[in-house]
Design a protein around this motif. Structure first.
Motif, PDB file in Angstrom:
ATOM      1  N   ARG A   3      -9.003  24.672 -23.215  1.00 28.88           N
ATOM      2  CA  ARG A   3      -8.882  23.290 -23.662  1.00 28.88           C
ATOM      3  C   ARG A   3      -7.489  22.987 -24.196  1.00 28.88           C
ATOM      4  O   ARG A   3      -7.026  21.859 -24.124  1.00 28.88           O
ATOM      5  CB  ARG A   3      -9.909  22.997 -24.739  1.00 28.88           C
ATOM      6  N   THR A   6      -4.605  21.885 -21.354  1.00 24.96           N
ATOM      7  CA  THR A   6      -4.823  20.765 -20.457  1.00 24.96           C
ATOM      8  C   THR A   6      -4.371  19.458 -21.092  1.00 24.96           C
ATOM      9  O   THR A   6      -4.741  19.155 -22.219  1.00 24.96           O
ATOM     10  CB  THR A   6      -6.329  20.678 -20.117  1.00 24.96           C
ATOM     11  N   THR A   8      -4.483  15.822 -22.114  1.00 24.78           N
ATOM     12  CA  THR A   8      -5.669  15.048 -22.446  1.00 24.78           C
ATOM     13  C   THR A   8      -5.321  13.599 -22.744  1.00 24.78           C
ATOM     14  O   THR A   8      -4.306  13.318 -23.378  1.00 24.78           O
ATOM     15  CB  THR A   8      -6.359  15.662 -23.689  1.00 24.78           C
ATOM     16  N   GLU A 111      -5.492  15.957 -17.169  1.00 28.22           N
ATOM     17  CA  GLU A 111      -6.598  16.622 -16.484  1.00 28.22           C
ATOM     18  C   GLU A 111      -7.918  16.415 -17.201  1.00 28.22           C
ATOM     19  O   GLU A 111      -8.977  16.625 -16.615  1.00 28.22           O
ATOM     20  CB  GLU A 111      -6.312  18.118 -16.368  1.00 28.22           C
ATOM     21  N   ARG A 112      -7.860  16.029 -18.471  1.00 31.53           N
ATOM     22  CA  ARG A 112      -9.080  15.817 -19.262  1.00 31.53           C
ATOM     23  C   ARG A 112      -9.039  14.440 -19.881  1.00 31.53           C
ATOM     24  O   ARG A 112      -8.011  14.026 -20.412  1.00 31.53           O
ATOM     25  CB  ARG A 112      -9.203  16.845 -20.384  1.00 31.53           C
ATOM     26  N   PHE A 136     -11.525  14.674 -13.083  1.00 28.51           N
ATOM     27  CA  PHE A 136     -11.115  14.907 -14.464  1.00 28.51           C
ATOM     28  C   PHE A 136     -12.215  15.671 -15.200  1.00 28.51           C
ATOM     29  O   PHE A 136     -13.400  15.453 -14.940  1.00 28.51           O
ATOM     30  CB  PHE A 136     -10.877  13.578 -15.203  1.00 28.51           C
ATOM     31  N   ALA A 137     -11.832  16.544 -16.111  1.00 28.08           N
ATOM     32  CA  ALA A 137     -12.787  17.102 -17.059  1.00 28.08           C
ATOM     33  C   ALA A 137     -13.072  15.973 -18.047  1.00 28.08           C
ATOM     34  O   ALA A 137     -12.151  15.265 -18.462  1.00 28.08           O
ATOM     35  CB  ALA A 137     -12.197  18.310 -17.773  1.00 28.08           C
ATOM     36  N   VAL A 138     -14.326  15.799 -18.422  1.00 30.19           N
ATOM     37  CA  VAL A 138     -14.705  14.657 -19.254  1.00 30.19           C
ATOM     38  C   VAL A 138     -15.409  15.135 -20.517  1.00 30.19           C
ATOM     39  O   VAL A 138     -16.343  15.937 -20.453  1.00 30.19           O
ATOM     40  CB  VAL A 138     -15.643  13.694 -18.488  1.00 30.19           C
ATOM     41  N   GLU A 139     -14.935  14.623 -21.643  1.00 30.05           N
ATOM     42  CA  GLU A 139     -15.641  14.786 -22.912  1.00 30.05           C
ATOM     43  C   GLU A 139     -16.121  13.405 -23.321  1.00 30.05           C
ATOM     44  O   GLU A 139     -15.347  12.446 -23.320  1.00 30.05           O
ATOM     45  CB  GLU A 139     -14.721  15.369 -23.987  1.00 30.05           C
ATOM     46  N   ARG A 186     -14.148  16.909 -31.845  1.00 34.52           N
ATOM     47  CA  ARG A 186     -12.891  16.582 -31.177  1.00 34.52           C
ATOM     48  C   ARG A 186     -11.704  16.665 -32.144  1.00 34.52           C
ATOM     49  O   ARG A 186     -10.648  17.167 -31.776  1.00 34.52           O
ATOM     50  CB  ARG A 186     -12.974  15.162 -30.583  1.00 34.52           C
TER      51      ARG A 186
END
Length: 191
Positions: A3, A6, A8, A111-112, A136-139, A186
């Motif tokens: 994490r 990347t 963000t 990327e996130r 995309f990586a998603v939170e 987060r």
């Protein structure tokens, strides 16, 4: 994926004055702490050098609170967009289809994406799903989103705002669209 390595972007979806122009609905929002949590996420993103993206929703010519002519298609006054942060205005439910947001994020090497904002199940969830489809990586920070109840109508059952929020995080997580987290999770991350 590590994490911390990347790039963000925090996507603040539709945290705009338009919603506060519906006072009864705003007073009954499912998560009254959403704007405070969004503010914490914005402060964190800025502190760690992440990109903050402000997304507003517009319905030109509608004559309603989402019509730009109303003057309410602007970020909620409690939040403080900076001039160097990305701002896009969409006319679709998700933040990508009617904007150049994807191209801007790709140019920055993002990327996130971290999704927060207003209407958990509508613009926030749809943006999260689209972001996942785009690779995309998603939170998804559920406690930094909010929505309102849906009344029973035309033979359909009523759904509370809390039920909508729970359903959204269950589906996004179980179906692999996003990692569901809380604001505290987060802001405890160094990137």
């Amino acid at each position: 994926m590590n994490r911390d390595s990347t790039a963000t972007a925090l996507l603040v979806i539709d945290a705009q004055e338009s919603f506060r122009q519906r006072p009864d609905e705003w007073a009954a929002t499912a998560n009254p702490d959403a704007v405070d949590n969004i503010s914490q996420l914005v402060d964190h993103a800025r502190a760690v050098g992440g990109q903050v993206v402000w997304v507003t929703h517009s319905e030109p010519g509608s004559g309603g609170v989402f019509d730009p002519a109303s003057g309410f298609v602007r970020v909620i006054s409690d939040l403080d967009p900076q001039g160097d942060e990305i701002a896009v205005t969409k006319t679709t439910v998700n933040a990508f289809t009617s904007t150049d947001l994807e191209a801007q994020l790709r140019r920055l090497g993002v990327e996130r994406v971290v999704v927060c904002g207003i209407r958990t199940e509508q613009c926030c969830e749809t943006t999260a799903r689209m972001a996942a489809d785009l690779g995309f990586a998603v939170e998804f920070v559920t406690d930094a989103t909010t929505t309102s109840a849906i009344a029973a109508k035309d033979g359909l059952a009523a759904v509370s705002g809390d039920e909508i929020m729970q359903r959204t995080e269950s589906i996004l997580a179980a179906r692999g669209f996003a990692t569901v987290i809380r604001t505290a999770d987060r802001v405890d991350i160094s990137a």
